[in-house]
Design a protein around this motif. Structure first.
Motif, PDB file in Angstrom:
ATOM      1  N   ARG A 148      -1.587   5.353 -14.156  1.00 34.23           N
ATOM      2  CA  ARG A 148      -0.193   5.347 -14.996  1.00 34.23           C
ATOM      3  C   ARG A 148       0.211   4.109 -15.235  1.00 34.23           C
ATOM      4  O   ARG A 148       0.881   3.824 -16.276  1.00 34.23           O
ATOM      5  N   ALA A 149      -0.134   2.893 -14.615  1.00 33.11           N
ATOM      6  CA  ALA A 149       0.523   1.556 -15.116  1.00 33.11           C
ATOM      7  C   ALA A 149      -0.207   1.250 -16.430  1.00 33.11           C
ATOM      8  O   ALA A 149       0.627   0.645 -17.228  1.00 33.11           O
ATOM      9  N   HIS A 163       9.566   2.454 -15.044  1.00 34.28           N
ATOM     10  CA  HIS A 163       8.802   3.424 -15.303  1.00 34.28           C
ATOM     11  C   HIS A 163       8.047   4.016 -14.159  1.00 34.28           C
ATOM     12  O   HIS A 163       7.767   5.169 -13.889  1.00 34.28           O
ATOM     13  N   ILE A 164       7.267   2.831 -13.312  1.00 31.29           N
ATOM     14  CA  ILE A 164       6.706   3.084 -12.230  1.00 31.29           C
ATOM     15  C   ILE A 164       7.476   3.953 -11.067  1.00 31.29           C
ATOM     16  O   ILE A 164       7.085   4.861 -10.441  1.00 31.29           O
ATOM     17  N   ARG A 165       8.769   3.450 -10.894  1.00 32.70           N
ATOM     18  CA  ARG A 165       9.532   3.929  -9.878  1.00 32.70           C
ATOM     19  C   ARG A 165       9.740   5.453 -10.176  1.00 32.70           C
ATOM     20  O   ARG A 165       9.718   6.323  -9.396  1.00 32.70           O
ATOM     21  N   ARG A 166      10.251   5.759 -11.522  1.00 35.57           N
ATOM     22  CA  ARG A 166      10.328   7.063 -11.821  1.00 35.57           C
ATOM     23  C   ARG A 166       9.230   7.912 -11.667  1.00 35.57           C
ATOM     24  O   ARG A 166       9.162   9.264 -11.103  1.00 35.57           O
ATOM     25  N   ASP A 167       8.133   7.469 -12.166  1.00 32.53           N
ATOM     26  CA  ASP A 167       6.927   8.227 -11.975  1.00 32.53           C
ATOM     27  C   ASP A 167       6.343   8.383 -10.722  1.00 32.53           C
ATOM     28  O   ASP A 167       5.828   9.449 -10.332  1.00 32.53           O
ATOM     29  N   LEU A 168       6.498   7.501  -9.738  1.00 35.92           N
ATOM     30  CA  LEU A 168       6.139   7.315  -8.378  1.00 35.92           C
ATOM     31  C   LEU A 168       6.873   8.492  -7.670  1.00 35.92           C
ATOM     32  O   LEU A 168       6.222   9.312  -6.829  1.00 35.92           O
ATOM     33  N   ASP A 213       0.842  -1.336  -0.019  1.00 34.88           N
ATOM     34  CA  ASP A 213       0.050   0.169  -0.277  1.00 34.88           C
ATOM     35  C   ASP A 213       0.946   1.238   0.049  1.00 34.88           C
ATOM     36  O   ASP A 213       0.358   2.345  -0.140  1.00 34.88           O
ATOM     37  N   GLY A 214       2.240   1.098   0.126  1.00 31.61           N
ATOM     38  CA  GLY A 214       3.010   2.255   0.003  1.00 31.61           C
ATOM     39  C   GLY A 214       2.939   2.954  -1.385  1.00 31.61           C
ATOM     40  O   GLY A 214       3.189   4.288  -1.421  1.00 31.61           O
ATOM     41  N   VAL A 215       2.439   2.134  -2.235  1.00 24.38           N
ATOM     42  CA  VAL A 215       2.303   2.567  -3.880  1.00 24.38           C
ATOM     43  C   VAL A 215       1.285   3.451  -3.858  1.00 24.38           C
ATOM     44  O   VAL A 215       1.156   4.572  -4.212  1.00 24.38           O
ATOM     45  N   ILE A 216       0.013   3.040  -3.425  1.00 21.92           N
ATOM     46  CA  ILE A 216      -1.218   3.484  -3.667  1.00 21.92           C
ATOM     47  C   ILE A 216      -1.762   4.538  -2.847  1.00 21.92           C
ATOM     48  O   ILE A 216      -2.407   5.407  -2.913  1.00 21.92           O
ATOM     49  N   GLU A 217      -0.982   4.762  -1.520  1.00 21.12           N
ATOM     50  CA  GLU A 217      -1.358   5.679  -0.547  1.00 21.12           C
ATOM     51  C   GLU A 217      -0.284   6.793  -0.641  1.00 21.12           C
ATOM     52  O   GLU A 217      -0.139   7.761   0.191  1.00 21.12           O
ATOM     53  N   ALA A 218       0.912   6.686  -1.662  1.00 22.47           N
ATOM     54  CA  ALA A 218       1.672   7.831  -2.106  1.00 22.47           C
ATOM     55  C   ALA A 218       0.984   9.038  -2.447  1.00 22.47           C
ATOM     56  O   ALA A 218       0.339   8.949  -3.366  1.00 22.47           O
TER      57      ALA A 218
END
Length: 377
Positions: free
Chosen positions: A326-327, A341-346, A308-313
């Protein structure tokens, strides 16, 4: 620390950044010349302290000390030029320059020591990450896999998020989880759960039985090590996946963990509907209380599991990271490129810093039968 290490820490090898030494050297020359040319009642010598102060911003203590000695020498040369080297005023200025330069050098020593300590902490954290979170191979059976871990703490590379994968008869089992809390306690609980999964994944034929075994391990750990002031407040969310080598059906059991994203070609993204049980450690849950959810995972698709650290950022305005949206831009990418791509975008969304750890695994089922040798794990 031996003599050679001390010497190396003091005298740094030449680096391209040392070309900046021309700036303090030029300042010393300019201030000295101008002080000699201006009227005698104007004293610019004290400005020489700027040179070692500037040097400390890009050089180590040795070069800073050299510049400090040059400033003291320049001040002495000015006094000698005017024939007042032995005067009280010039001697005070020389002593003050020497003292201030020494303070700047001392600051450089402390700063470099702090840098070495941080480098050592990062090295230990990296070693701990490789011990606890074994790097996933590029291929697990017929599946192409990539993983990513982003720690919220600047000096750490691991926290309470976890993932693991192992080969079983006819397929692959994968777990991703998130320990509530931070610090050493969270890392200890993550290590316990990883060890329990790697052992129990081969002993239990069904995911509900595996989830119950993990629940038992977490409950036993909490009884032995949970702080009294956190009794009943620690738990672990986890998602268990069983992906057979043949066929297109994937089984999942969620213990309070968010559902994965299923990425299909042509930018199609769906989130399977799961029936989650309570997180591990909340209560003693029997195998019958866990549900097996079935997801169609066809050739060409990618399963994206995450914490959830991804969706709660959040960004600076408090907006959550639009993960699925984004995905969808990168559904046709390889697992490695997708996570890149996800790392850079997040990180761009959050301004380069996360409030919570984040872990992701991209699992791709290639089109056609892979000729690669299956990784045993």
């Amino acid at each position: 620390m031996g003599l050679r290490e001390r010497f190396t820490g003091w005298w740094e090898p030449w680096r391209p950044g040392h070309a900046l030494l021309a700036i303090p050297l030029l300042l010393i020359i300019v201030i000295t010349v101008v002080d000699i040319l201006v009227p005698e009642d104007v004293h610019l010598g004290p400005l020489l302290v700027i040179a070692p102060a500037i040097t400390a911003s890009f050089a180590g203590p040795a070069l800073t000390a050299v510049i400090g000695l040059l400033t003291v020498g320049a001040q002495a040369f000015i006094g000698l030029h005017f024939g007042v080297l032995a005067s009280r005023n010039v001697l005070v200025q020389i002593v003050a320059l020497a003292a201030l330069s020494s303070l700047v050098v001392f600051y450089c020593i402390l700063r470099d020591r702090r840098r070495r300590e941080l480098a050592q902490v990062r090295s230990v954290a990296e070693a701990a990450q490789h011990v606890l979170l074994w790097p996933l191979p590029d291929w697990i059976g017929p599946l192409r896999v990539a993983s990513l871990y982003l720690a919220a703490e600047d000096e750490a590379q691991i926290g309470g998020d976890l993932y693991a994968a192992t080969r079983v008869d006819g397929g692959t089992r994968i777990m991703i989880g998130d320990v509530r809390g931070k610090g050493l306690a969270a890392i200890g609980e993550a290590a316990l759960l990883l060890g329990a999964f790697r052992e129990a994944a081969h002993r239990h034929t069904a995911l509900p039985a595996l989830a119950a075994a993990l629940e038992e391990s977490v409950t036993r750990y909490q009884a032995d090590f949970e702080p009294a002031d956190e009794a009943g407040e620690r738990f672990v969310t986890a998602l268990l996946l069983e992906i057979p080598d043949q066929g297109h059906i994937t089984h999942m059991t969620s213990c309070g963990h968010p559902a994965p994203l299923l990425l299909s070609p042509a930018h199609a993204v769906t989130a399977p509907s799961l029936h989650p049980a309570p997180p591990l450690g909340v209560n003693s849950t029997a195998p019958a209380d866990y549900t097996i959810d079935v997801v169609t995972f066809e050739a060409g698709d990618t399963l994206l599991v995450y914490t959830d650290g991804v969706i709660e950022a959040r960004d600076r305005e408090g907006n959550f990271y639009p993960f699925a949206e984004r995905a969808a831009q990168w559904t046709d990418n390889s697992p490695e490129a997708l996570l890149h791509h996800i790392r850079r975008d997040l990180l761009s969304h959050t301004g380069g810093r996360l409030d919570d750890d984040a872990a992701l695994i991209a699992i791709h089922r290639p089109l056609g039968r892979s000729s690669r040798k299956m990784h045993p794990l």
